[in-house]
Write a protein that holds these residues in place. Structure first.
Motif, PDB file in Angstrom:
ATOM      1  N   ASN A 289       0.743  -1.266  -0.158  1.00 43.17           N
ATOM      2  CA  ASN A 289       0.002  -0.021   0.107  1.00 43.17           C
ATOM      3  C   ASN A 289       0.880   1.187  -0.014  1.00 43.17           C
ATOM      4  O   ASN A 289       0.894   2.170   0.975  1.00 43.17           O
ATOM      5  N   GLY A 290       1.518   1.423  -0.857  1.00 46.69           N
ATOM      6  CA  GLY A 290       2.457   2.575  -1.335  1.00 46.69           C
ATOM      7  C   GLY A 290       3.784   2.654  -0.606  1.00 46.69           C
ATOM      8  O   GLY A 290       4.354   1.663  -1.026  1.00 46.69           O
TER       9      GLY A 290
ATOM     10  N   GLY B 216      -0.988   4.036  -4.702  1.00 45.60           N
ATOM     11  CA  GLY B 216      -1.896   3.054  -4.588  1.00 45.60           C
ATOM     12  C   GLY B 216      -0.888   1.990  -4.324  1.00 45.60           C
ATOM     13  O   GLY B 216       0.037   1.933  -3.869  1.00 45.60           O
ATOM     14  N   TYR B 217      -1.569   0.571  -4.946  1.00 48.23           N
ATOM     15  CA  TYR B 217      -0.870  -0.569  -4.642  1.00 48.23           C
ATOM     16  C   TYR B 217       0.537  -0.694  -5.635  1.00 48.23           C
ATOM     17  O   TYR B 217       0.734  -0.170  -6.437  1.00 48.23           O
ATOM     18  N   ALA B 218       1.615  -1.198  -4.930  1.00 45.45           N
ATOM     19  CA  ALA B 218       2.903  -1.356  -5.446  1.00 45.45           C
ATOM     20  C   ALA B 218       2.723  -2.571  -6.570  1.00 45.45           C
ATOM     21  O   ALA B 218       2.690  -3.731  -6.444  1.00 45.45           O
ATOM     22  N   ASP B 219       2.797  -1.993  -7.902  1.00 50.13           N
ATOM     23  CA  ASP B 219       2.791  -2.863  -8.919  1.00 50.13           C
ATOM     24  C   ASP B 219       3.760  -2.422 -10.051  1.00 50.13           C
ATOM     25  O   ASP B 219       3.614  -1.420 -10.682  1.00 50.13           O
ATOM     26  N   ALA B 220       4.774  -3.085 -10.253  1.00 48.26           N
ATOM     27  CA  ALA B 220       5.769  -2.918 -11.188  1.00 48.26           C
ATOM     28  C   ALA B 220       5.188  -2.469 -12.589  1.00 48.26           C
ATOM     29  O   ALA B 220       5.947  -1.783 -13.404  1.00 48.26           O
TER      30      ALA B 220
ATOM     31  N   HIS C 269       0.446   3.018 -22.173  1.00 49.77           N
ATOM     32  CA  HIS C 269       0.900   2.191 -21.439  1.00 49.77           C
ATOM     33  C   HIS C 269      -0.501   1.726 -20.727  1.00 49.77           C
ATOM     34  O   HIS C 269      -1.344   2.215 -20.411  1.00 49.77           O
ATOM     35  N   ARG C 270      -0.330   0.462 -20.342  1.00 51.22           N
ATOM     36  CA  ARG C 270      -1.549  -0.366 -20.231  1.00 51.22           C
ATOM     37  C   ARG C 270      -1.017  -1.240 -18.628  1.00 51.22           C
ATOM     38  O   ARG C 270       0.006  -1.892 -18.880  1.00 51.22           O
ATOM     39  N   ALA C 271      -1.739  -1.169 -17.443  1.00 52.09           N
ATOM     40  CA  ALA C 271      -1.328  -2.050 -16.392  1.00 52.09           C
ATOM     41  C   ALA C 271      -1.526  -3.408 -16.830  1.00 52.09           C
ATOM     42  O   ALA C 271      -2.375  -3.894 -17.661  1.00 52.09           O
ATOM     43  N   ASN C 272      -0.791  -4.073 -16.127  1.00 52.88           N
ATOM     44  CA  ASN C 272      -0.852  -5.829 -16.119  1.00 52.88           C
ATOM     45  C   ASN C 272      -2.220  -6.212 -15.628  1.00 52.88           C
ATOM     46  O   ASN C 272      -2.428  -6.030 -14.441  1.00 52.88           O
ATOM     47  N   PRO C 273      -3.098  -6.965 -16.553  1.00 54.83           N
ATOM     48  CA  PRO C 273      -4.355  -7.102 -16.356  1.00 54.83           C
ATOM     49  C   PRO C 273      -4.639  -8.355 -15.385  1.00 54.83           C
ATOM     50  O   PRO C 273      -5.572  -9.069 -15.177  1.00 54.83           O
ATOM     51  N   THR C 274      -3.387  -9.208 -15.354  1.00 52.88           N
ATOM     52  CA  THR C 274      -3.350 -10.685 -14.702  1.00 52.88           C
ATOM     53  C   THR C 274      -3.824 -10.542 -13.074  1.00 52.88           C
ATOM     54  O   THR C 274      -3.738  -9.817 -12.552  1.00 52.88           O
ATOM     55  N   GLY C 275      -4.869 -11.422 -12.926  1.00 51.14           N
ATOM     56  CA  GLY C 275      -5.648 -11.523 -11.682  1.00 51.14           C
ATOM     57  C   GLY C 275      -6.919 -10.668 -11.745  1.00 51.14           C
ATOM     58  O   GLY C 275      -7.608 -10.670 -10.674  1.00 51.14           O
ATOM     59  N   THR C 276      -7.071 -10.113 -12.697  1.00 51.12           N
ATOM     60  CA  THR C 276      -8.344  -9.058 -12.814  1.00 51.12           C
ATOM     61  C   THR C 276      -9.317  -9.695 -13.734  1.00 51.12           C
ATOM     62  O   THR C 276      -9.144 -10.721 -14.497  1.00 51.12           O
TER      63      THR C 276
ATOM     64  N   PHE D 257       0.481   8.961 -13.649  1.00 47.15           N
ATOM     65  CA  PHE D 257       0.007   7.924 -12.599  1.00 47.15           C
ATOM     66  C   PHE D 257      -0.132   8.347 -11.341  1.00 47.15           C
ATOM     67  O   PHE D 257      -0.748   7.545 -10.535  1.00 47.15           O
ATOM     68  N   GLY D 258       0.618   9.053 -11.200  1.00 45.61           N
ATOM     69  CA  GLY D 258       0.861   9.702  -9.852  1.00 45.61           C
ATOM     70  C   GLY D 258       1.842   9.082  -9.106  1.00 45.61           C
ATOM     71  O   GLY D 258       2.283   9.521  -7.855  1.00 45.61           O
ATOM     72  N   ASN D 259       2.930   8.250  -9.512  1.00 52.72           N
ATOM     73  CA  ASN D 259       4.057   7.589  -9.111  1.00 52.72           C
ATOM     74  C   ASN D 259       4.978   8.444  -8.877  1.00 52.72           C
ATOM     75  O   ASN D 259       5.247   9.241 -10.110  1.00 52.72           O
ATOM     76  N   VAL D 260       5.850   8.509  -7.605  1.00 52.56           N
ATOM     77  CA  VAL D 260       7.006   9.670  -7.546  1.00 52.56           C
ATOM     78  C   VAL D 260       8.198   9.003  -7.446  1.00 52.56           C
ATOM     79  O   VAL D 260       8.150   7.713  -6.959  1.00 52.56           O
ATOM     80  N   TYR D 261       9.265   9.551  -8.187  1.00 54.27           N
ATOM     81  CA  TYR D 261      10.316   8.876  -8.441  1.00 54.27           C
ATOM     82  C   TYR D 261      11.517   9.766  -7.894  1.00 54.27           C
ATOM     83  O   TYR D 261      11.681  10.861  -7.728  1.00 54.27           O
ATOM     84  N   TYR D 262      12.377   9.034  -7.207  1.00 56.62           N
ATOM     85  CA  TYR D 262      13.493   9.460  -6.377  1.00 56.62           C
ATOM     86  C   TYR D 262      14.968   8.988  -6.481  1.00 56.62           C
ATOM     87  O   TYR D 262      15.138   7.648  -7.369  1.00 56.62           O
ATOM     88  N   GLN D 263      15.880   9.478  -6.039  1.00 53.86           N
ATOM     89  CA  GLN D 263      17.325   8.937  -6.287  1.00 53.86           C
ATOM     90  C   GLN D 263      17.972   9.621  -5.328  1.00 53.86           C
ATOM     91  O   GLN D 263      17.858  10.574  -4.642  1.00 53.86           O
ATOM     92  N   GLY D 264      19.132   8.868  -4.975  1.00 59.86           N
ATOM     93  CA  GLY D 264      20.048   9.181  -3.677  1.00 59.86           C
ATOM     94  C   GLY D 264      20.237   8.324  -2.898  1.00 59.86           C
ATOM     95  O   GLY D 264      19.720   7.026  -2.942  1.00 59.86           O
TER      96      GLY D 264
END
Length: 132
Positions: free
Chosen positions: A12-13, A58-62, A95-102, A34-41
Motif C-alpha cells: 500500500n504505497g 496506490g498498490y505497489a505494482d511494477a 501504457h496499460r497496467a498488467n491485467p493478470t488476476g483481474t 499515474f501519480g507515481n513519484v520517483y527518487y534517487q540518492g
C-alpha cells in the motif's frame, strides 16, 4: 489506520522505512501521469550506481511504471523523462497496467476461468508413448 498500514503492509504505497529513507536521502526526480513519484540518492547500489526508487500511487505494482520511467529506474538512461521532452511516436501504444488476476485478464478458449463451453476434442491428437 494509515500508520498501521505503513508499518504492516508493503503493498500500500510506502512503508515507514521507505518514508524515512526518502525523507533522509531522497531527491525527487519527477512524477508520472499515474501519480507515481520517483527518487534517487542515498548511496550506491551493488554496481556502484546511484540508488533509484519509486513511491507508487496506490498498490505497489511494477507494471504501473510507464516505459520511459522504467528505463530510467533500471539505469538504461541517465536523463529522466521529467528532464526531457519525450514525444511518443504514432505507432507506440499507451501504457496499460498488467491485467493478470483481474476480470480483464486473457482467458483462452478451454480455460477453466473462461466463459462458455470448452471446444470439443477433434481426435487429431495421438499421445506420445515411449518406444514408438
Amino acid at each position: 489506520m494509515s500508520l498501521l498500514k505503513q508499518i504492516f503492509t508493503w503493498w500500500n504505497g510506502q512503508t515507514i522505512g521507505t518514508r524515512f529513507h526518502t525523507w533522509r536521502f531522497g531527491t525527487k526526480v519527477g512524477q508520472d501521469e499515474f501519480g507515481n513519484v520517483y527518487y534517487q540518492g542515498g548511496g550506491k547500489d551493488s554496481e556502484g550506481r546511484t540508488r533509484r526508487w519509486v513511491i507508487y500511487n496506490g498498490y505497489a505494482d511494477a507494471s504501473a511504471i510507464p516505459p520511459g520511467w522504467h528505463g530510467w529506474m533500471h539505469h538504461r538512461t541517465d536523463v529522466s523523462p521529467a528532464d526531457e521532452s519525450y514525444k511518443a511516436r504514432e505507432w507506440e501504444k499507451a501504457h496499460r497496467a498488467n491485467p493478470t488476476g483481474t476480470s480483464q485478464a486473457y482467458r483462452p478458449p478451454g480455460s477453466l476461468a473462461a466463459t462458455g463451453e470448452r471446444p470439443r476434442v477433434t481426435g487429431d491428437y495421438d499421445a506420445w508413448t515411449p518406444g514408438n
